[in-house]
Write an enzyme that holds these catalytic residues in place. Structure first.
Site, PDB file in Angstrom:
ATOM      1  N   LYS A  97       4.624   2.444   8.522  1.00 42.97           N
ATOM      2  CA  LYS A  97       3.437   3.249   8.807  1.00 42.97           C
ATOM      3  C   LYS A  97       2.181   2.383   8.923  1.00 42.97           C
ATOM      4  O   LYS A  97       1.384   2.541   9.851  1.00 42.97           O
ATOM      5  CB  LYS A  97       3.251   4.299   7.702  1.00 42.97           C
ATOM      6  CG  LYS A  97       2.228   5.364   8.007  1.00 42.97           C
ATOM      7  CD  LYS A  97       2.037   6.312   6.831  1.00 42.97           C
ATOM      8  CE  LYS A  97       3.295   7.052   6.477  1.00 42.97           C
ATOM      9  NZ  LYS A  97       3.075   8.050   5.414  1.00 42.97           N
ATOM     10  N   THR A 128      -5.208  12.982   5.876  1.00 41.29           N
ATOM     11  CA  THR A 128      -3.815  13.151   6.303  1.00 41.29           C
ATOM     12  C   THR A 128      -3.654  14.393   7.165  1.00 41.29           C
ATOM     13  O   THR A 128      -3.068  14.348   8.249  1.00 41.29           O
ATOM     14  CB  THR A 128      -2.864  13.215   5.091  1.00 41.29           C
ATOM     15  OG1 THR A 128      -3.123  12.110   4.228  1.00 41.29           O
ATOM     16  CG2 THR A 128      -1.412  13.167   5.534  1.00 41.29           C
ATOM     17  N   ASN A 133      -2.521  19.511  -0.362  1.00 43.55           N
ATOM     18  CA  ASN A 133      -3.587  18.845   0.380  1.00 43.55           C
ATOM     19  C   ASN A 133      -3.288  18.755   1.873  1.00 43.55           C
ATOM     20  O   ASN A 133      -4.092  19.161   2.715  1.00 43.55           O
ATOM     21  CB  ASN A 133      -3.815  17.451  -0.213  1.00 43.55           C
ATOM     22  CG  ASN A 133      -4.899  16.680   0.515  1.00 43.55           C
ATOM     23  OD1 ASN A 133      -4.636  16.061   1.535  1.00 43.55           O
ATOM     24  ND2 ASN A 133      -6.109  16.730   0.009  1.00 43.55           N
ATOM     25  N   SER A 148      -7.342   5.537   3.626  1.00 46.40           N
ATOM     26  CA  SER A 148      -7.300   4.649   2.461  1.00 46.40           C
ATOM     27  C   SER A 148      -7.785   3.244   2.815  1.00 46.40           C
ATOM     28  O   SER A 148      -8.464   2.582   2.024  1.00 46.40           O
ATOM     29  CB  SER A 148      -5.875   4.570   1.904  1.00 46.40           C
ATOM     30  OG  SER A 148      -5.578   5.705   1.129  1.00 46.40           O
ATOM     31  N   LYS A 171       5.506   2.041  -2.939  1.00 47.67           N
ATOM     32  CA  LYS A 171       5.514   3.446  -3.358  1.00 47.67           C
ATOM     33  C   LYS A 171       6.043   3.521  -4.784  1.00 47.67           C
ATOM     34  O   LYS A 171       6.750   2.621  -5.244  1.00 47.67           O
ATOM     35  CB  LYS A 171       6.413   4.280  -2.430  1.00 47.67           C
ATOM     36  CG  LYS A 171       6.032   5.739  -2.356  1.00 47.67           C
ATOM     37  CD  LYS A 171       4.847   5.961  -1.427  1.00 47.67           C
ATOM     38  CE  LYS A 171       4.642   7.433  -1.139  1.00 47.67           C
ATOM     39  NZ  LYS A 171       3.708   7.648  -0.032  1.00 47.67           N
ATOM     40  N   LYS A 179       0.855  -1.196   0.000  1.00 47.63           N
ATOM     41  CA  LYS A 179       0.000   0.000   0.000  1.00 47.63           C
ATOM     42  C   LYS A 179       0.882   1.234   0.000  1.00 47.63           C
ATOM     43  O   LYS A 179       1.834   1.317   0.773  1.00 47.63           O
ATOM     44  CB  LYS A 179      -0.882   0.014   1.258  1.00 47.63           C
ATOM     45  CG  LYS A 179      -1.909   1.131   1.263  1.00 47.63           C
ATOM     46  CD  LYS A 179      -3.123   0.753   0.450  1.00 47.63           C
ATOM     47  CE  LYS A 179      -4.073   1.930   0.245  1.00 47.63           C
ATOM     48  NZ  LYS A 179      -3.628   2.873  -0.780  1.00 47.63           N
TER      49      LYS A 179
END
Length: 424
Positions: A99, A199, A230, A357, A111, A75
């Site tokens: 994380k 976030t 964001n 998410s 990523k 993820k």
């Protein structure tokens, strides 16, 4: 006391490895598990052609690094930026593993992205680039295998293009089952209400938890934000609701400062109208001295390696809340800790995004639709639990918060390997 010797500047992946080695040593991580976690599982590089608006063909390079999937599917976000390369993707994928584990999610870490400056391309070109990248990745991503999300310079619209392209490669009867191949989609395309602010909201929840632990109020606290995308905007939005005062903002377009405070909503309106934050205030300010602004809290919410040996001694704030991934390098952190500056580490502070998410992924998987109120309550609960674990672990191991966060994350992964064993 300020250090005078100038160390060699470390790369992001080297910072990750240094942080990992420190935590592994403090906790006594199993040596076999340490060997596994010190490398990535898969590193995918794809080169793909795209026709531009003028008829020319450009060839782009895209990356996807899959670090570890012991706890579940990979993820992590996809970023469109000139700094995207294998080293950066390795670092960011590794951070995602820690994380997701720290947050107690059934995910691993991945990523990637494309090495481009998206401002140089039209919306139609970006759509073709995104769809072609998705097709090039093929089955290297998937809703139960590797689930991308938005990151630097990518957004909900791009996630919708990825989902549509990926679903189009499946048979008609299977398409709807693959909607959760990405998260961070628009709400109308299976996205989660509140994912856009998750976030930034998470950053502020961890700051609230810090303030509660210290027995102080955030009312009137002065803070600065680096990055007004964001994460930066939503962090400022929620901080202002708590009565904190925004006195400085820096992004790629400029640095602004107003000791009397700024309204995040008004600044966002200005940014949208002018495509820059430059000129919003009449106060001239040296961009190289941004982190030296007199304030209580710094929220770095831009790129990595921003707080370093060069500027750590200038910082006057008492708290750094890491909205970005890897904004503080290891040399900068040593200086800050020696000066008593507290750091809420990135794998805790900005984990609201991946927690959001997770709920979007679950919503799609289960065919449910959740409201904003549902999401905010779930986010706060997860974040406060993780914060509590980090503080408790820091006290029991007599170590800093970043190392403690790593220990919580590594302990969960270590247990998975020790219980399951190594195939065959």
């Amino acid at each position: 006391m300020a250090t005078t010797a100038k160390p060699r500047k470390t790369g992001m992946y080297e910072n990750v490895k240094n942080q990992f080695e420190k935590a592994a040593s403090v906790m006594g991580l199993d040596e076999s598990v340490k060997k596994i976690l010190s490398i990535t599982n898969n590193e995918i590089v794809v080169h793909f052609p795209v026709k531009m608006d003028n008829g020319d063909v450009e060839v782009f390079t895209g990356y996807r690094v899959q670090h570890n999937n012991a706890l579940g599917p990979y993820k992590g976000g996809l970023r469109y930026h000139e700094t995207v390369d294998l080293d950066a993707a390795r670092a960011l994928a590794t951070w995602m593993t820690w994380k997701t584990s720290l947050a107690g999610l059934p995910f691993g870490g991945g990523k990637g992205g494309i090495q481009i400056d998206p401002k140089k391309y039209s919306v139609h070109e970006l759509e073709r680039i995104t769809r072609r990248f998705t097709f090039a990745l093929g089955d290297n991503i998937g809703p139960e295998h590797d689930i991308p999300a938005p990151d630097v310079n990518t957004n909900a619209q791009m996630m919708a293009w990825i989902a549509d392209t990926y679903m189009s490669t499946k048979s008609p009867a299977e398409r709807s089952k693959n909607q959760h191949v990405v998260t961070g989609k628009p709400v109308g395309s299976g996205g989660l209400e509140g994912r856009d602010r998750a976030t930034g909201f998470g950053v502020v929840v961890t700051i609230e938890a810090w303030a509660k632990m210290k027995g102080i109020s955030l009312e009137g606290k002065r803070y600065i934000v680096q990055g007004f995308g964001n994460v930066g905007y939503w962090s400022a939005h929620f901080m202002s609701k708590l009565g904190a005062t925004l006195v400085g903002v820096q992004d790629a377009t400029g640095t602004i400062y107003n000791p009397d405070g700024m309204d995040p909503e008004d600044l966002l309106k200005y940014q949208k109208e002018n495509a820059t934050i430059h000129g919003y205030t009449n106060h001239d300010f040296d961009s190289t001295k941004f982190f030296a602004i007199d304030c209580d809290i710094i929220i770095p919410a831009a790129l990595g390696n921003q707080i370093t040996f060069e500027n750590a001694n200038d910082i006057k704030a008492t708290l750094i809340a890491e909205g970005a991934n890897g904004p503080t390098d290891t040399e900068g952190e040593e200086i800050l800790l020696s000066r008593g500056v507290e750091i809420i580490p990135d794998i805790l502070c900005n984990s609201g995004g991946v927690i959001g998410s997770y709920y979007e992924w679950l919503q799609n998987r289960n065919g449910e639709i959740w409201t904003m109120d549902d999401v905010i309550v779930k986010l706060r609960k997860k974040l406060e639990e993780a914060f509590g674990k980090v503080i408790t672990t820091a006290e029991s191991h007599k170590t800093d918060w970043r190392t403690a966060a790593y220990i919580v994350a590594l302990t969960r992964i270590e247990m998975a390997y020790l219980q399951r064993g190594i195939f065959p």
